[in-house]
Structures are given as structure tokens and as C-alpha cells.
Write a protein that holds these residues in place. Sequence first.
Motif, PDB file in Angstrom:
ATOM      1  N   VAL A  20       0.671  -1.107   0.207  1.00 45.33           N
ATOM      2  CA  VAL A  20      -0.010   0.170  -0.115  1.00 45.33           C
ATOM      3  C   VAL A  20       0.822   1.135  -0.120  1.00 45.33           C
ATOM      4  O   VAL A  20       0.291   2.064  -0.613  1.00 45.33           O
ATOM      5  N   ALA A  42       9.365   3.431   7.830  1.00 44.05           N
ATOM      6  CA  ALA A  42       9.029   2.126   7.740  1.00 44.05           C
ATOM      7  C   ALA A  42       9.828   1.470   8.972  1.00 44.05           C
ATOM      8  O   ALA A  42      10.034   1.958   9.782  1.00 44.05           O
ATOM      9  N   LEU A  63      10.337   4.206  11.733  1.00 43.08           N
ATOM     10  CA  LEU A  63       9.317   4.934  12.462  1.00 43.08           C
ATOM     11  C   LEU A  63       9.400   5.024  13.970  1.00 43.08           C
ATOM     12  O   LEU A  63       9.824   3.782  14.681  1.00 43.08           O
ATOM     13  N   CYS A 134     -10.671  -2.887   2.347  1.00 43.72           N
ATOM     14  CA  CYS A 134     -10.738  -2.651   1.087  1.00 43.72           C
ATOM     15  C   CYS A 134     -11.573  -3.396   0.247  1.00 43.72           C
ATOM     16  O   CYS A 134     -12.288  -2.840  -0.786  1.00 43.72           O
ATOM     17  N   GLY A 165      -3.606  -8.411  -1.667  1.00 44.72           N
ATOM     18  CA  GLY A 165      -4.484  -7.782  -0.615  1.00 44.72           C
ATOM     19  C   GLY A 165      -3.848  -8.145   0.620  1.00 44.72           C
ATOM     20  O   GLY A 165      -4.141  -7.779   1.929  1.00 44.72           O
ATOM     21  N   GLN A 320      -7.626  -3.056  -5.143  1.00 42.14           N
ATOM     22  CA  GLN A 320      -7.764  -2.818  -3.888  1.00 42.14           C
ATOM     23  C   GLN A 320      -6.548  -2.163  -3.216  1.00 42.14           C
ATOM     24  O   GLN A 320      -6.410  -1.546  -2.169  1.00 42.14           O
ATOM     25  N   ALA A 325      -7.402   1.187  -1.060  1.00 44.20           N
ATOM     26  CA  ALA A 325      -6.418   1.641   0.131  1.00 44.20           C
ATOM     27  C   ALA A 325      -5.790   3.068  -0.311  1.00 44.20           C
ATOM     28  O   ALA A 325      -6.515   4.191   0.190  1.00 44.20           O
TER      29      ALA A 325
END
Length: 338
Positions: A20, A42, A63, A134, A165, A320, A325
Motif C-alpha cells: 500500500v 518503515a 518509524l 478494501c 491484499g 484494492q 486503500a
Amino acid sequence: MIPQKKMAYNVAVVGATGAVGKTFLDILSERKFPIDNLKLLASSKSAGKKMQYNGKEYTVEELTHDSFKNIDIALFSAGASRSKEFAPSAVKAGAVVVDNSSAFRMDNDVPLVVPEVNPEDALKNNGIIANPNCTTIIMLVPLKPLHDYAKIKRVVVSSYQSASGAGAAATMELMEQTKAWSTGEPIEVKAFAHQLLFNVIPHIDVFTENGYTKEEMKMYNETRKMLHSDEIKVSATCVRVPVLTAHSESVLIETEKKLTPEKARELLSNASGVKLYDNPDEKQYPMPLLASGQDLCYVGRIREDIAYDNGLSFFVSGDQLRKGAATNAVQIAELLIK
Ligand SMILES: NC(=O)c1ccc[n+]([C@@H]2O[C@H](COP(=O)([O-])OP(=O)(O)OC[C@H]3O[C@@H](n4cnc5c(N)ncnc54)[C@H](OP(=O)(O)O)[C@@H]3O)[C@@H](O)[C@H]2O)c1
């Protein structure tokens, strides 16, 4: 709400290296989202990795709770536990979070938004806005105009959900299974409960006490929340299929008012976010290969359902990673800065 209107915003993408996250970069660029500074976040294992955005190189950072200084908009797609842990830090630092995970979707004070369905809800936020599941987004885009006209009482839906997905590693697993099969190597299974190649797996997310999976219950709960209805009943069976991108769904609705296929086609041809693609005689109907890489949800195979009195059946395919997303989340961010 974003505190201050600006010409351009400081944007953080959390989970930038994922399926995503990478799509976020495509969508932000395609839609020319007004970005001043872009921060890519990340896990520690990706820290230092280089990624491109609009021809410029960016270095991925780890992060942490301190990642959000001066950030206006934080787009989260790093899983629910990261959202739970780090989204409050982003809000505390003054950012608005649009979260792709399931962490906050059913919280009363968090709006759950599809811009074609309930855009007004986005503005009543306390710093976090949730992007729906989604599969639910792809179903709701065509359901909304039909519901406005004929009031939906019941939805019975079966999904055909693509490997991506389940994330970047799952996408890779389907490709590696294909390669292993064609070269006679043993087929490895890690991301899914069973081999996906040449198979369909009626098991997405974990099973709950009532026999439905969490994914199926998301479709029930999130549909009711976004359509502001405690009356609509949704029975979903979610199935993983060996498709790389785009989810498809076979949808049967029962409506209070009679809804003919002709009227449904008319409503859907004028609905935003929908591409009516319904010409079976010409072999034109929605398929994941058609919908991949696009933001519109393809709808076709529209017919009066012969098992219900006021029943209508149709088939929908939508990308999706995009509408399910990243596109939906960027559309929400656009609503906020309008
Ligand atoms: N895939 C879809 O179609 C889809 C659709 C709608 C919503 N979602 C939701 O979006 C989220 C991401 O899904 P995805 O499919 O993109 O998964 P993915 O491809 O597995 O990517 C996961 C991302 O999260 C990052 N991450 C993992 N652990 C982290 C940590 N401890 N700290 C910081 N970052 C961490 C990963 O960074 P590293 O690369 O460094 O590990 C990666 O960028 C999930 O909540 C998912 O439910 C996915």
C-alpha cells in the motif's frame, strides 16, 4: 481537521516500503497532491533504503514516536499494531492521520470514510480518520447510489480477493509458487494457510466465534457504520484467489423498493467512482485484470435476482491497493485540505 490551510503540506507515509505504501507514492504523484516535505517511514530493517518520488530520491527512516514533528498529514499503512502505537504520537504532534489499518475503524469518535459514500463524516474527526477495509470499499462504491434510491435491506456477498491484499510478501509468494511449479521445484507456503496457486482459500483473517472470519465481519460492521444504518444485514464469504491485484465480488442485494436492472444501470452510470461495464453479449463484464491499475470500480453482470422478490445481483472488480486503500486515503486527505 488540519489546523491551517497551506499551499503545500508536510506528508508522512508510514509503511512506505509496503504494497500500500508504494501505491501511496504513485497516487500522491498522479493526483498532484500539494506536498512540501515528504517523509517515508518503515521498520528499522528498511531504514536507509532509497525510494523515488516524482524523480527525487528519498531515504526511508525508521518509524518512532518522534517521527511526526512538523507533519500535517500522516498516511498510515503499516498494520494495526503500528497504528495503535504510533498514530496517537502523530496526532499529538499536530498531524491528521488517515489510517489504512483496522485499528480505529469501529471507534465511535473515528470517522470511517469513503468519499463517494459519506464524505461529510471526514470533517468530524479528532485527528484520526479511518480508511475502510478494501473489500468493503469496493462493494460500497456501487452500493451507495442503489441504497439511496431503493434502500438496501440485505446484502449477500462472496469475494474473490487477490494475493496483494495480504501485502508485498504474499504477492511475492504467489509469483514464487508459479515459478516453482513451472520449474518443478517444491512449492513453499508461508503467507497463506494453503497453497494459493491453482487453488481458492475461503479464509481471510482469523475465524471468529460465529463462524465468520474477521474480514467478513468487517464487511458487516463497516457497511452499517458508513451507511448510517443498524438495519442493513450483510452476509459475506471472503475468499482468496490466485490473482495478483484487484478484488472482485459477487453481490446480491435485497431492497425495500423495487430496483430494476435498467434503473440500476442508470444509477450506476451516473455514480462517481463507478465504471459501468455490463455488456455480456460482447463479453464485457468486470474482471480483476481490467480493474488493476485503475481507481474506478467496474460493475457489470447486473440482473434481477431470481431467488429474492426485490433482489438484484451484480459483479464488481476494483483495485484494492488503489481505491481499496491508497486512492481512498488520498481522496480523504484531499477532502481535508479543500
Ligand atoms: N494490501 C492491501 O490491499 C491493503 C488494502 C487495504 C488496507 N491494507 C492495510 O494496509 C496495511 C499495510 O498493508 P500492506 O499490504 O501494504 O502490507 P505490507 O506490504 O506487508 O507492508 C507493510 C509495511 O509496514 C511496515 N512495517 C512493518 N512493521 C513495521 C514496524 N515495526 N515499524 C514500522 N513499519 C513497519 C513495513 O516496513 P518494512 O518493509 O520495513 O518491513 C511495510 O512498509 C495493513 O494494515 C493492511 O491491513 C492493505
